[in-house]
Scaffold this active site. Structure first.
Site, PDB file in Angstrom:
ATOM      1  N   TYR A 100       5.351  18.503  11.400  1.00 52.27           N
ATOM      2  CA  TYR A 100       6.335  17.489  11.797  1.00 52.27           C
ATOM      3  C   TYR A 100       7.757  18.033  11.822  1.00 52.27           C
ATOM      4  O   TYR A 100       8.708  17.249  11.910  1.00 52.27           O
ATOM      5  CB  TYR A 100       6.342  16.306  10.809  1.00 52.27           C
ATOM      6  N   GLU A 106       0.845  -1.218   0.000  1.00 46.52           N
ATOM      7  CA  GLU A 106       0.000   0.000   0.000  1.00 46.52           C
ATOM      8  C   GLU A 106       0.870   1.254   0.000  1.00 46.52           C
ATOM      9  O   GLU A 106       0.818   2.065   0.936  1.00 46.52           O
ATOM     10  CB  GLU A 106      -0.862   0.049   1.269  1.00 46.52           C
ATOM     11  N   PRO A 107       1.696   1.457  -1.007  1.00 42.19           N
ATOM     12  CA  PRO A 107       2.598   2.608  -0.968  1.00 42.19           C
ATOM     13  C   PRO A 107       1.897   3.938  -1.285  1.00 42.19           C
ATOM     14  O   PRO A 107       0.961   3.973  -2.084  1.00 42.19           O
ATOM     15  CB  PRO A 107       3.612   2.291  -2.073  1.00 42.19           C
ATOM     16  N   GLY A 108       2.343   4.972  -0.650  1.00 43.79           N
ATOM     17  CA  GLY A 108       1.840   6.316  -0.930  1.00 43.79           C
ATOM     18  C   GLY A 108       3.001   7.233  -1.266  1.00 43.79           C
ATOM     19  O   GLY A 108       3.322   7.500  -2.423  1.00 43.79           O
ATOM     20  N   ARG A 113       3.498  20.077   6.254  1.00 40.07           N
ATOM     21  CA  ARG A 113       4.472  19.152   6.839  1.00 40.07           C
ATOM     22  C   ARG A 113       5.552  19.827   7.702  1.00 40.07           C
ATOM     23  O   ARG A 113       5.863  19.335   8.784  1.00 40.07           O
ATOM     24  CB  ARG A 113       5.110  18.285   5.753  1.00 40.07           C
ATOM     25  N   CYS A 159      -0.407  34.052  10.045  1.00 44.49           N
ATOM     26  CA  CYS A 159      -0.080  34.689  11.323  1.00 44.49           C
ATOM     27  C   CYS A 159       0.231  33.657  12.409  1.00 44.49           C
ATOM     28  O   CYS A 159      -0.531  33.497  13.370  1.00 44.49           O
ATOM     29  CB  CYS A 159      -1.258  35.548  11.768  1.00 44.49           C
ATOM     30  N   GLU A 160       1.284  32.912  12.226  1.00 47.27           N
ATOM     31  CA  GLU A 160       1.740  31.931  13.211  1.00 47.27           C
ATOM     32  C   GLU A 160       3.244  31.800  13.060  1.00 47.27           C
ATOM     33  O   GLU A 160       3.737  31.712  11.925  1.00 47.27           O
ATOM     34  CB  GLU A 160       1.168  30.527  12.910  1.00 47.27           C
TER      35      GLU A 160
HETATM   36  N1  LLP Z   1      -1.600   2.288   4.365  1.00 48.75           N
HETATM   37  C1  LLP Z   1      -2.079   2.791   5.507  1.00 48.75           C
HETATM   38  C2  LLP Z   1      -3.053   2.011   6.275  1.00 48.75           C
HETATM   39  C3  LLP Z   1      -1.644   4.055   5.952  1.00 48.75           C
HETATM   40  O1  LLP Z   1      -2.109   4.541   7.097  1.00 48.75           O
HETATM   41  C4  LLP Z   1      -0.704   4.787   5.193  1.00 48.75           C
HETATM   42  C5  LLP Z   1      -0.235   6.105   5.628  1.00 48.75           C
HETATM   43  C6  LLP Z   1      -0.239   4.221   3.990  1.00 48.75           C
HETATM   44  C7  LLP Z   1      -0.703   2.967   3.610  1.00 48.75           C
HETATM   45  C8  LLP Z   1       0.741   4.920   3.092  1.00 48.75           C
HETATM   46  O2  LLP Z   1       1.969   5.103   3.722  1.00 48.75           O
HETATM   47  P1  LLP Z   1       3.200   5.753   2.920  1.00 48.75           P
HETATM   48  O3  LLP Z   1       3.642   4.754   1.890  1.00 48.75           O
HETATM   49  O4  LLP Z   1       2.726   7.007   2.283  1.00 48.75           O
HETATM   50  O5  LLP Z   1       4.199   6.003   3.960  1.00 48.75           O
HETATM   51  N2  LLP Z   1       0.992  12.952   6.760  1.00 48.75           N
HETATM   52  C9  LLP Z   1       2.213  12.246   7.085  1.00 48.75           C
HETATM   53  C10 LLP Z   1       2.142  10.792   6.668  1.00 48.75           C
HETATM   54  C11 LLP Z   1       0.995  10.015   7.273  1.00 48.75           C
HETATM   55  C12 LLP Z   1       0.915   8.598   6.805  1.00 48.75           C
HETATM   56  C13 LLP Z   1      -0.315   7.932   7.266  1.00 48.75           C
HETATM   57  N3  LLP Z   1      -0.538   6.606   6.770  1.00 48.75           N
HETATM   58  C14 LLP Z   1       3.399  12.960   6.461  1.00 48.75           C
HETATM   59  O6  LLP Z   1       3.192  13.985   5.808  1.00 48.75           O
HETATM   60  O7  LLP Z   1       4.529  12.546   6.630  1.00 48.75           O
END
Ligand code: LLP
Length: 420
Positions: free
Chosen positions: A321, A278-280, A317, A347-348
């Site tokens: 973070y 499940e890559p993002g 981000r 304004c932060e």
């Molecule tokens: N599958 C599930 C169940 C997830 O919760 C996530 C991300 C992914 C897949 C995808 O993960 P990735 O391959 O993108 O790492 N907003 C944060 C990242 C939050 C990720 C949440 N879950 C940031 O900007 O770093």
């Protein structure tokens, strides 16, 4: 950022064959720019490593849910990982298929379960016993059986930022490892559920393979126990999380990551099980930049500030973070650099995009904030009543507007004032 997609030609940053300066001129700033080629290459790295193996890729929609981005993946045959019925609607609108979509998320509502079941999603990744009951009830009301996988929390340290680490006991996610076997037994007893898999997600921006192998070992041990109890686990979903290079991180290459995990699963005697990824971030992160224009240079007693027209509402981000994004000039300038904090107009004091950056700038210059394709636009907001940025997809020599810049009047279109 992807060096092949974003590169300089005669001192001017280009996205594929298009000058970033001309994009900013034509579409204004702040502007998200994505490269179709970079998206394609990243997806191919996963897909190629899965070819001939019993493994499939589900793009995590939350990282970048623009329809054009999802459509690039859908055309290549991708599956999707969603966390809301809104994301399901986007997948369908972008040409993806519900049958290739897994529904994750710790708090799915009954309405979302219904929409997922009616659309025919491939699997629900369930995270608690109450959620199993809720899904069973919804499936019953529709006269269906819901395919489920339990998200198990393997309690491994993903060695990443605490806000994006999700596989520890202290996190809200998943079923505790020690409760998992009993939870599977409960799921099996529910008439309208069909137990088909197991899954985990240990965190994001993980730049080492070892936490995955630790998690897999625990998961596979559990699979053996569950199967001894009489259930068949068809698939193992290893979640997302592979990190990217923002600064000097050296994550494994996508192909090596996939191969190492699949080989490990095979070696442990589980090669017949289908594996889901499940890559993002690793698909979209370095396929996008955020272009912004310098409004003012403000020398200070302790710091120099470059005040730009993008802000924490456009890219959350850094504020959220303390994340690092490289910031580079769109047109290289032959002048002495100074040290600036690159900040937005919100304004932060938390509204910064980069700290202590060496840049040669004059007001009006354009900057590119790199590696902004993942968790960039999708996390943007309208704070300070700032319309959200436009999004562009570059494809070779062509650039296409794939999301219009918001207009202020859209921002309060649904609001009303009291009649008296
Ligand atoms: N599958 C599930 C169940 C997830 O919760 C996530 C991300 C992914 C897949 C995808 O993960 P990735 O391959 O993108 O790492 N907003 C944060 C990242 C939050 C990720 C949440 N879950 C940031 O900007 O770093």
């Amino acid at each position: 950022m992807s060096d092949s997609a974003f590169h300089y030609v005669d001192g001017v940053l280009h996205a594929e064959g298009v000058s970033a300066a001309s994009l900013a001129e034509q579409f204004g700033t702040p502007l998200y720019v994505y490269s179709r080629d970079a998206l394609t290459q990243a997806y191919r790295a996963y897909a190629d490593a899965c070819t001939g193996r019993n493994a499939t890729v589900h793009v995590a929609v939350k990282a970048n849910s623009n329809l054009a981005v999802l459509n690039v993946f859908a055309r290549m045959g991708a599956g999707f990982d969603i966390v809301s019925s809104g994301e399901l609607a986007r997948v369908i609108a972008a040409g993806g298929r519900a049958e290739d979509t897994v529904f994750s998320g710790v708090g799915k509502s009954a309405a979302e379960m219904r929409e997922g079941l009616e659309a025919g999603v491939k699997c629900f990744n369930v995270e608690s016993i109450p959620e199993l009951h809720a899904l069973n009830d919804v499936a019953k009301s529709l006269g269906k059986k819901a395919p489920v996988s339990l998200r198990v929390n393997p309690d491994v340290d993903a060695k990443t930022h605490p806000y994006i680490s999700t596989g520890l006991k202290s996190n809200k996610f998943g079923v505790a490892f020690s409760d998992a076997r009993a939870t599977y037994a409960q799921a099996r007893a529910m008439e309208h559920l069909d137990v088909v898999g197991i899954d985990c997600h240990i965190g994001s921006q993980i730049t080492e393979i070892s936490p995955y192998l630790d998690a897999l070992d625990k998961l596979l041990e559990l699979v053996e126990q569950i199967e001894a109890d009489g259930m068949h686990i068809r698939h193992v979903d290893v979640g997302g999380g592979l990190g990217i290079t923002y600064d000097d991180e050296t994550p494994p290459a996508i192909g090596d990551f996939v191969k190492t995990l699949l080989d490990h699963i095979e070696k442990r005697g589980h090669g017949a099980r289908e594996v889901y990824f499940e890559p993002g971030r690793s698909l979209v992160g370095n396929a996008g930049v955020l272009l912004t224009r310098v409004e003012y240079l403000k020398p200070g007693e302790e710091k120099n500030f470059a005040i730009v027209d993008a802000a924490m509402n456009d890219l959350a981000r850094p504020a959220m973070y303390e994340a690092f994004h490289r910031i580079v000039p769109v047109v290289k300038r032959d002048a002495a650099a100074q040290t600036y904090d690159v900040v937005g107009p919100v304004c932060e004091s938390g509204d910064w995009l980069g700290r202590d950056r060496e840049l040669a700038l004059v007001p009006g210059d354009l900057l590119a904030i790199c590696s902004a394709g993942a968790y960039g636009f999708v996390m943007s907001s309208n704070y300070n009543t700032r319309p959200r940025a436009a999004e562009i997809m570059v494809d070779g020599e062509r650039a296409r507007l794939v999301r219009e810049r918001e207009e202020v009047k859209q921002l309060f279109a649904g609001e009303s004032i009291l009649p008296d």
